[in-house]
Every structure is written in structure tokens, then in C-alpha cells.
Scaffold this motif. Structure first.
Motif, PDB file in Angstrom:
ATOM      1  N   TYR A  62       8.862  34.886 -36.483  1.00 47.45           N
ATOM      2  CA  TYR A  62       9.852  33.819 -36.677  1.00 47.45           C
ATOM      3  C   TYR A  62       9.808  33.400 -38.131  1.00 47.45           C
ATOM      4  N   TYR A  63      10.977  33.035 -38.669  1.00 53.55           N
ATOM      5  CA  TYR A  63      11.024  32.451 -39.997  1.00 53.55           C
ATOM      6  C   TYR A  63      12.194  31.476 -40.032  1.00 53.55           C
ATOM      7  N   GLU A  64      12.104  30.485 -40.896  1.00 49.42           N
ATOM      8  CA  GLU A  64      13.220  29.576 -41.101  1.00 49.42           C
ATOM      9  C   GLU A  64      13.018  28.829 -42.411  1.00 49.42           C
ATOM     10  N   THR A  65      14.117  28.535 -43.077  1.00 50.55           N
ATOM     11  CA  THR A  65      14.089  27.694 -44.266  1.00 50.55           C
ATOM     12  C   THR A  65      14.736  26.355 -43.921  1.00 50.55           C
ATOM     13  N   LEU A  74      10.840  41.669 -32.465  1.00 51.00           N
ATOM     14  CA  LEU A  74      11.899  40.714 -32.145  1.00 51.00           C
ATOM     15  C   LEU A  74      11.590  39.432 -32.914  1.00 51.00           C
ATOM     16  N   VAL A  75      12.510  39.021 -33.778  1.00 48.46           N
ATOM     17  CA  VAL A  75      12.249  37.933 -34.723  1.00 48.46           C
ATOM     18  C   VAL A  75      13.239  36.800 -34.503  1.00 48.46           C
ATOM     19  N   GLY A  76      12.729  35.580 -34.466  1.00 53.60           N
ATOM     20  CA  GLY A  76      13.570  34.399 -34.323  1.00 53.60           C
ATOM     21  C   GLY A  76      13.847  33.745 -35.663  1.00 53.60           C
ATOM     22  N   THR A  77      14.935  33.003 -35.740  1.00 52.92           N
ATOM     23  CA  THR A  77      15.254  32.233 -36.937  1.00 52.92           C
ATOM     24  C   THR A  77      16.182  31.087 -36.570  1.00 52.92           C
ATOM     25  N   ARG A 136      16.844  36.714 -32.798  1.00 51.31           N
ATOM     26  CA  ARG A 136      17.219  35.691 -31.834  1.00 51.31           C
ATOM     27  C   ARG A 136      17.346  34.353 -32.554  1.00 51.31           C
ATOM     28  N   ARG A 137      18.379  33.590 -32.178  1.00 51.97           N
ATOM     29  CA  ARG A 137      18.579  32.253 -32.730  1.00 51.97           C
ATOM     30  C   ARG A 137      18.731  31.303 -31.552  1.00 51.97           C
ATOM     31  N   HIS A 138      17.624  30.651 -31.188  1.00 54.62           N
ATOM     32  CA  HIS A 138      17.597  29.808 -29.992  1.00 54.62           C
ATOM     33  C   HIS A 138      18.051  28.375 -30.254  1.00 54.62           C
ATOM     34  N   GLY A 139      17.869  27.875 -31.473  1.00 53.32           N
ATOM     35  CA  GLY A 139      18.335  26.539 -31.792  1.00 53.32           C
ATOM     36  C   GLY A 139      17.281  25.457 -31.748  1.00 53.32           C
TER      37      GLY A 139
END
Length: 288
Positions: free
Chosen positions: A221-224, A171-174, A201-204
Motif C-alpha cells: 500500500y502507498y498513499e500521499t 496486489l497494491v492499495g492506494t 485497489r482503491r478502497h477509500g
């Protein structure tokens, strides 16, 4: 090489300060939320700041000045100050402002003590931090070499990532930026990633997502497009819990990519998001 901790600086004491001021700001934004939040647009019409973002940062600045008068402060909103101690507090007064605006109970106050220059990628590192979820009453906190903990009304427990090893079951967040072109490129990355994992999942709130990896609520989790105040405290909580955190090329997160994963997933997930970020997103530009 990461910057050295100034002589005589106690990371555990900095952690205690981070917890104290994060709790104070959390009470403010939860208990004194007005009906009219005084919304102002920042980088785009959809990227907003509220009156409470600024009030929370002013409270953080005041409390830190009283407790650590020689330290510098870098915040997301207007303000901040220079210091002489070699320690800089990197603060996000409300991480997840859009959630806060809409009454979605997923936002945080993020407070980190770092050494080095937090405006220069790779030239700073967090040494203590706290991430408070005011709605859940959950305080994630850590200091360098001391492990990571979660404190609630029920007590304090040590944090550990999930023992996940299969990317297909992860389960991966971004999260996404606010500029339309950046969001378009981030969506292309997501389309290629989604079939490879259990779900997204995109929690914000980047700070809460990093802490979710630390606590096992997410496998990765990953984010740019993250700024130092988005990730400094959460990054430390994740690494001290035993998660692996990195960026586009090595263990240094940058604005172009930040990722975190349970140890058993780190090699496979990092290789995938690095390749997809380079292909679809590229550079997301300088911090606003």
C-alpha cells in the motif's frame, strides 16, 4: 529516536481503551445513520464531512475523557483537547467518509494512542490502536511489542502479512486526495506503477488499507497526503503484524508519502514508490 513512553503507561491497557471506544463509535455511525447526513464541504467541494463524523468524534472525546481524563486528543473534525499525561489520542471518527456518504460498506473508526507531538512529522509514534470496520464487524488492534490481532464474532486471531516476494504479483492499495492538482499528480504516479504490479485497489479508507497489508488482503500500500489520524492506528497494526512501514526517505511515514508492504516486498516496493512520488507528486502541502 522515537519518543519514550511515559513512566507507568501500559500499552496493553491503552489498546483495551482503544478497542472499547472504537466499538462505541462504530455502533453509533452504523446504527444511527440518518437519511439526511447533513453534508458540509471542507477543503474542496468533494471533500466532505457529515453530521455523523462530528457526532462520532464527540462520542470518542466523551468516552476518552471518562477513561483517560489526563490524555490529550487530536481528531480530524473540530474539537480535541490538551492533556498532561504525555499520551495523545489521535482519532478519525469516520475514515472513508465518502464511502459512508454513498452507502459503500468500506469505512472505519480509527483510534490510536501516541507519544510525542502528532502535529510534527517524525516526533511521534503510535503505541496502541484499534481500527474498527463497523460493516464487517472486524476489529483490528495492537499495542507496541504485543503483535497485532483481528477480532470478529468468530474469535481473535493473530495477523501476518502475505509471504509475497515478487512485485509483479503484488496486489497494491492506494488512495487519492481531493484537490484537483494533487489528484492529477497522484494519477501520474499510478500510471507508472500499474504495469509493475499485479493490480491496484482503491478502497477509500487508509486505515483499512494499512490493516489489509497486516492481514494479507493486500501485499502493499502507498498513499500521499495522509494526516496523522488517517494512519496512526493502521500503521501500528501493520508494523506489529510484521509488515514494513515507511516514508519518503526512511521508516518514518510523512504527509508526502506513507507506504506499507509485506517484508518480502518492502525493499523493491518502497524504492519504486519513493522514486515515483518524488518525480510526480512532490510535496502535497500541510494538513488541512
Amino acid at each position: 529516536m522515537p519518543p519514550e513512553l511515559p513512566e507507568g503507561t501500559d500499552p496493553a491497557a491503552l489498546e483495551a481503551v482503544a478497542c472499547t471506544v472504537a466499538r462505541a463509535a462504530g455502533r453509533l455511525v452504523r446504527d444511527e445513520r440518518p437519511d439526511d447526513l447533513g453534508v458540509t464541504a471542507k477543503s474542496t467541494r468533494t471533500d466532505v464531512v457529515t453530521e455523523m463524523d462530528q457526532r462520532s468524534q464527540e462520542l470518542l472525546l466523551d468516552r476518552l475523557a471518562a477513561l483517560r481524563s489526563d490524555d490529550a486528543v487530536l481528531g480530524e473534525e473540530e474539537g480535541g483537547r490538551e492533556g498532561t499525561s504525555g499520551v495523545t489520542w489521535v482519532v478519525d471518527p469516520i475514515d472513508g467518509t465518502t464511502n459512508y456518504l454513498y452507502g459503500v460498506p468500506a469505512y472505519a473508526v480509527s483510534v490510536a494512542a501516541v507519544v510525542g507531538d502528532p502535529t510534527v512529522p517524525g516526533h511521534w509514534s503510535p503505541v496502541a490502536g484499534a481500527v474498527l470496520d463497523p460493516e464487517r464487524g472486524e476489529l483490528y488492534h495492537a499495542h507496541l511489542g504485543g503483535g497485532a490481532s483481528l477480532t470478529t464474532a468468530a474469535g481473535t486471531r493473530a495477523l501476518r502479512p502475505r509471504p509475497t516476494t515478487d512485485l509483479a504479483l503484488a496486489l497494491v492499495g492506494t488512495g487519492f486526495g481531493y484537490a484537483a492538482d494533487v489528484r492529477r499528480r497522484q494519477a501520474r504516479l499510478l500510471v507508472d506503477l500499474l504495469p509493475r504490479v499485479r493490480d491496484i485497489r482503491r478502497h477509500g479508507s487508509a486505515a483499512l488499507d494499512l490493516c489489509a497489508v497486516a492481514s494479507g488482503r493486500l501485499d502493499g500500500y502507498y498513499e500521499t497526503g495522509l494526516n496523522p489520524w488517517d494512519r496512526a492506528a493502521g500503521e501500528l497494526v501493520a508494523t506489529e503484524a510484521g509488515a514494513v512501514v515507511g516514508g519518503p526517505a526512511d521508516e518514518v511515514p510523512t504527509r508526502d508519502l506513507t507506504w506499507a508492504a509485506a517484508p518480502g516486498l518492502a525493499v523493491e516496493l518502497s524504492a519504486l514508490v519513493r522514486e515515483l512520488a518524488a518525480r510526480h507528486v512532490g510535496s502535497v502541502g500541510e494538513p488541512r
